[in-house]
Design a protein around this motif. Structure first.
Motif, short mmCIF file in Angstrom:
data_model
loop_
_atom_site.label_atom_id
_atom_site.label_comp_id
_atom_site.label_asym_id
_atom_site.label_seq_id
_atom_site.Cartn_x
_atom_site.Cartn_y
_atom_site.Cartn_z
N MET A 1 33.44 32.42 38.94
CA MET A 1 33.68 32.89 40.28
C MET A 1 33.37 34.38 40.30
O MET A 1 33.81 35.11 39.44
CB MET A 1 35.14 32.63 40.65
CG MET A 1 35.46 33.07 42.04
SD MET A 1 37.19 32.79 42.49
CE MET A 1 37.33 31.06 42.22
N ILE B 1 35.96 37.19 37.65
CA ILE B 1 37.34 36.80 37.40
C ILE B 1 37.33 35.81 36.23
O ILE B 1 36.69 34.77 36.31
CB ILE B 1 37.98 36.16 38.64
CG1 ILE B 1 38.00 37.15 39.79
CG2 ILE B 1 39.39 35.67 38.32
CD1 ILE B 1 38.51 36.56 41.08
N ARG B 2 38.01 36.16 35.18
CA ARG B 2 38.06 35.30 33.99
C ARG B 2 39.01 34.14 34.24
O ARG B 2 40.04 34.29 34.90
CB ARG B 2 38.50 36.11 32.79
CG ARG B 2 37.52 37.19 32.45
CD ARG B 2 37.94 37.91 31.22
NE ARG B 2 36.92 38.91 30.90
CZ ARG B 2 37.17 40.06 30.35
NH1 ARG B 2 38.40 40.39 30.04
NH2 ARG B 2 36.19 40.89 30.09
N PRO B 3 38.68 32.96 33.69
CA PRO B 3 39.57 31.80 33.86
C PRO B 3 40.98 32.08 33.37
O PRO B 3 41.95 31.61 33.95
CB PRO B 3 38.91 30.71 33.03
CG PRO B 3 37.51 31.13 32.85
CD PRO B 3 37.49 32.63 32.93
N ASN C 1 42.69 34.94 33.42
CA ASN C 1 43.42 35.72 34.41
C ASN C 1 43.75 34.88 35.64
O ASN C 1 44.83 34.99 36.21
CB ASN C 1 42.62 36.95 34.82
CG ASN C 1 42.41 37.91 33.67
OD1 ASN C 1 43.07 37.83 32.66
ND2 ASN C 1 41.46 38.80 33.84
N LEU C 2 42.80 34.06 36.06
CA LEU C 2 43.01 33.20 37.23
C LEU C 2 44.14 32.21 36.96
O LEU C 2 45.04 32.04 37.79
CB LEU C 2 41.72 32.47 37.58
CG LEU C 2 41.74 31.57 38.81
CD1 LEU C 2 41.99 32.41 40.05
CD2 LEU C 2 40.45 30.81 38.92
N GLY D 1 47.54 34.03 36.70
CA GLY D 1 47.93 34.52 38.03
C GLY D 1 48.45 33.41 38.92
O GLY D 1 49.49 33.57 39.58
N ILE D 2 47.77 32.27 38.93
CA ILE D 2 48.21 31.14 39.75
C ILE D 2 49.57 30.62 39.27
O ILE D 2 50.45 30.33 40.08
CB ILE D 2 47.15 30.02 39.74
CG1 ILE D 2 45.92 30.47 40.53
CG2 ILE D 2 47.71 28.72 40.30
CD1 ILE D 2 44.74 29.53 40.44
N SER E 1 41.88 24.96 30.21
CA SER E 1 41.15 25.83 31.14
C SER E 1 40.18 26.74 30.40
O SER E 1 39.24 27.24 30.98
CB SER E 1 42.11 26.67 31.98
OG SER E 1 42.69 27.70 31.20
#
Length: 121
Positions: free
Chosen positions: A1, A18-20, A22-23, A26-27, A68
């Motif tokens: 992304m 955006i690194r997976p 961090n995503l 964060g979620i 992930s």
């Protein structure tokens, strides 16, 4: 992304990826905060809150995190162990922890070594 910060023509574009990792983190943190707020306002039952914020669910989240990152075999093993331990706890089965976890670790480690597809030269 990808997120493009500067989209004006004629200027240098700055692209931030955006690194997976961090995503995913964060979620998970956002969802944990929302669920905690729902519990504090009485909109989430205590049993559901204890299920969501249990150490079993932490094992499942670690496995999902590994999935992930495209680490399929270790991620699926850790996720399966977490789900199994969650089911044993929720179904109130009277099985001691050490009688489950060590044999499962051996079984899943064996599966990992069988399915590991490293190039061996």
């Amino acid at each position: 992304m990808e997120i493009i910060e500067n989209d004006k023509p004629g200027r240098n574009r700055t692209v931030e990826i955006i690194r997976p990792r961090n995503l995913f983190i964060g979620i998970i943190l956002i969802l944990a905060g929302i669920l905690w707020l729902l519990n504090n306002f009485g909109l989430l039952s205590d049993s559901a809150f204890e299920l969501i914020f249990s150490w079993h669910m932490l094992v499942v989240l670690i496995g999902t995190y590994l999935l992930s990152l495209s680490r399929w075999i270790p991620g699926s093993i850790v996720t399966a162990i977490g789900i199994l331990l969650l089911l044993v706890d929720r179904l109130c089965l009277d099985i001691p922890f050490e009688k489950i976890i060590f044999p499962l670790l051996f079984i899943f480690a064996g599966i990992f070594f069988i399915l590991n597809r490293r190039n061996r030269n």
